[in-house]
Design a protein around this motif. Structure first.
Motif, mmCIF file in Angstrom:
data_model
loop_
_atom_site.group_PDB
_atom_site.id
_atom_site.type_symbol
_atom_site.label_atom_id
_atom_site.label_comp_id
_atom_site.label_asym_id
_atom_site.label_seq_id
_atom_site.Cartn_x
_atom_site.Cartn_y
_atom_site.Cartn_z
ATOM 1 N N VAL A 1 -9.807 2.552 0.595
ATOM 2 C CA VAL A 1 -10.051 4.117 0.182
ATOM 3 C C VAL A 1 -11.197 4.403 1.107
ATOM 4 N N LYS B 1 -13.435 -1.691 5.421
ATOM 5 C CA LYS B 1 -12.528 -2.659 4.971
ATOM 6 C C LYS B 1 -13.283 -3.864 4.223
ATOM 7 N N ASP C 1 -4.339 -1.726 -3.864
ATOM 8 C CA ASP C 1 -3.402 -1.657 -2.704
ATOM 9 C C ASP C 1 -3.583 -1.312 -1.437
ATOM 10 N N TYR C 2 -4.534 -0.237 -1.397
ATOM 11 C CA TYR C 2 -5.124 0.413 -0.327
ATOM 12 C C TYR C 2 -6.491 0.197 -0.064
ATOM 13 N N ARG D 1 -3.375 -10.471 0.563
ATOM 14 C CA ARG D 1 -3.859 -9.132 0.598
ATOM 15 C C ARG D 1 -4.747 -8.793 -0.495
ATOM 16 N N ASP E 1 -12.244 -0.463 -3.667
ATOM 17 C CA ASP E 1 -10.930 -1.054 -3.771
ATOM 18 C C ASP E 1 -10.044 -0.155 -4.850
ATOM 19 N N ASN E 2 -8.803 -0.284 -4.567
ATOM 20 C CA ASN E 2 -7.972 0.344 -5.299
ATOM 21 C C ASN E 2 -6.445 -0.607 -5.426
ATOM 22 N N ILE F 1 -8.413 -7.135 0.242
ATOM 23 C CA ILE F 1 -8.756 -6.039 -0.611
ATOM 24 C C ILE F 1 -10.109 -6.015 -1.335
#
Lengths: 485, 95
Positions: free
Chosen positions: B89, A325, B86-87, B73, B83-84, B77
């Motif tokens: 990885v 994260k 939205d998610y 968000r 990073d991508n 992220i």
């Protein structure tokens, strides 16, 4: 102008309030000195240009009712600062930019102070010499190649070297008091639950506490009243009546009963430390207090207890650093390999050692023998203090078993490094407040500190005793600015 | 008590920190000297002692169940190593 950085926090606040100095003058003064002090390696990240903008803004619309009006201040890099990189001295957080502010730093900015930058510390606050930082060791302004102590070594170095008028550190086993003692500064570890842990990178949650580090007791009291607050965001924050410590500060300690614990007279302690302690006893007597010999029978078990409890909590807290994260990520063929390589490359040797100790004492088959045992001994240590406080109002001890040592002197022997915290660790285990004040020098001219331990929530009392002793001691830090370029 | 290389490997696996042979040997030495020092606790009889789990004498407070999200968000992220938008990885888990 040149002597701005020589002023105490209290003087600077006064001079800004009566308009003899502007926030810009003061901020510039500390930035200029900090820029010349690269050799101390006290900063990990500076925020100088933004600090100057904030100072100018303050001067355009000053609010003199605040407690820290336009005062620049650098803080330990363990406090999350919104939009300013926060590393905890670790490679694994090398690129981490918090999206939120720690409660303690928020309290400071709300009172008008301005962030100068983030100060070096041992990696995840694990260390007693600031040598475990990924960003290199910190020099002690007292002498070249001398450690400043740790883990709040950058903070201690920055206050002693006058790169910041005051600062905050964190103390899990002595990380404020030991570096304060090594650098001739004042450091307060508050009662567990008085300063919020929200937004402080967690090391050992049942022991961690933030606190002020200052040039003198009055400055320390002022910052303590700013940072201490009840915070619903920290489930162990305690809602109690907090004093205006600096306003209620008094040198009148007549009739106070001060305990002298015999177990703090440890084998191999240098004669200089014993002499300093005796001097301290005389000082409090001269102030009208009474000293009483007491016993804290489980003192010698505190350090072994600490080296179970703290690593156990750390191994759990540091499980979050997995390369997913935030922070550093190493390449791996699969998810598990990615975790293992990230943590192997991202954590330094001391942090890995402590995670391993913690994992071991919590692992199946060893939990009762180590972790549960340590929690029980912790109870006995706390009982010792509870018993003592039926007879005395505070306890006086040396802060450390020696003065500052040379860089590299103890890095190969973890146990000898851990022994540095022998007088400070019991306080964290019992959750009590304690302050270290500079009280003299050893034969090499290095500062030595005395520690005053209080009852829970009795910060005012130990600040008052420290204030009274400070007047008698009239300590002068011997610093010749050897690092200034 | 002695912590051997096998135990070090086991702890290394539990803590998800890979260690090579050389590092494992160093760790075994360090941990043994630390545990020698910790063994001192066995001098104490603690059968009838209650363990101390927290020094904060406080009970957990209840709060009202309100959404206080700031919807950050994107900022969160941004801190992720890969990073991508939205998610988060991670390396492929299912073939």
């Amino acid at each position: 102008m040149s002597d701005i950085t020589k002023q105490s926090l209290t003087e600077l606040v006064e001079n800004i309030k009566n308009k003899k100095l502007s926030s810009t003058d003061v901020t510039k003064g500390f930035i200029e000195r900090s820029e010349k002090s690269g050799e101390l390696n006290a900063y990990i990240t500076d925020d100088f240009s933004s600090a100057l903008d904030k100072a100018k803004k303050f001067d355009q619309k000053p609010n003199f009712n605040l407690k820290l009006p336009g005062i620049p201040m650098a803080v330990k890099d363990l406090f999350c600062t919104k939009n300013v990189k926060t590393t905890a001295g670790s490679k694994i957080l090398n690129n981490f930019v918090p999206t939120y502010e720690s409660t303690v730093t928020k309290n400071i900015w709300n009172e008008g102070a301005i962030l100068l930058g983030k100060l070096n510390c041992d990696e995840f606050a694990m260390g007693s010499s600031n040598e475990t930082s990924f960003f290199g060791n910190v020099q002690n302004p007292i002498d070249k190649d001398l450690v400043p102590g740790g883990s709040s070594g950058g903070s201690a170095s920055a206050v002693a070297g006058k790169l910041t008028p005051i600062t905050i550190g964190t103390d899990t086993g002595g990380s404020i008091r030991q570096p304060a003692s090594f650098t001739g500064t004042v450091g307060l570890k508050p009662t567990y639950g008085s300063c919020s842990r929200y937004g402080i990178v967690a090391f050992a949650s049942s022991l961690d506490q933030a606190g002020p580090m200052a040039q003198n007791v009055k400055d320390c009291a002022l910052l303590q009243e700013v940072i201490s607050s009840y915070d619903p965001k920290d489930s162990t924050s305690i809602d109690f009546k907090r004093n205006e410590y600096s306003k209620e500060l008094s040198i009148n300690i007549k009739g106070k009963k001060i305990g002298i614990p015999k177990e703090y007279r440890v084998d191999g302690m240098p004669k200089e430390i014993e002499n300093l302690w005796q001097k301290g006893i005389q000082y409090v007597k001269d102030c009208g207090a009474e000293t009483i010999d007491i016993s804290l029978p489980h003192t010698s078990y505190a350090l072994p207890t600490y080296y179970i409890v703290a690593p156990a909590e750390a191994s759990s807290n540091l499980a979050r650093y997995d390369g997913v994260k935030y922070g550093f990520r190493a390449k791996g063929e699969n998810l598990i390999e990615m975790y293992e390589k990230t943590r192997s490359e991202g954590f330094g040797a001391e942090v890995q050692r402590r995670i391993m100790i913690g994992t071991y004492v919590l692992s199946s088959g060893y939990y009762d023998a180590y972790y549960l045992k340590a929690q029980k001994v912790r109870k006995l240590i706390k009982n010792d203090f509870d018993e003592a406080y039926k007879k005395v109002d505070a306890i006086l001890t040396p802060s450390t078993p020696s003065s500052a040592f040379k860089i590299g002197e103890k890095t190969n022997d973890p146990v000898s490094m851990y022994l540095n915290d022998i007088f400070t660790v019991p306080v964290n285990l019992a959750g009590l407040p304690a302050i270290s004040i500079p009280a003299g020098h050893d034969s090499k001219g290095y500062p030595l500190g005395l520690q005053i331990i209080g009852k829970a929530f009795d910060e005012q009392n130990i600040l008052n005793i420290a204030f009274a002793m400070e007047e008698k001691i009239s300590f002068k830090n011997q610093i010749n600015d050897w690092w200034i370029k | 008590m002695s912590i051997d290389l096998k135990t070090i490997k086991h702890i290394s696996k539990l803590s998800r920190i890979s260690v090579d042979e050389q590092r494992a040997k160093k760790l075994a030495g360090d941990l043994n000297s630390i545990f020698d020092f910790i063994e001192k606790l066995n001098e104490l009889k603690t059968d009838n002692v209650e363990p101390l789990t927290s020094v904060a004498e406080t009970t957990l407070k209840l709060r009202s169940d309100e959404v206080k999200s700031e919807n950050i968000r994107e900022q969160i992220i941004k801190n992720s190593p890969q990073d991508n938008k939205d998610y988060f990885v991670v390396p492929k888990v299912i073939e």
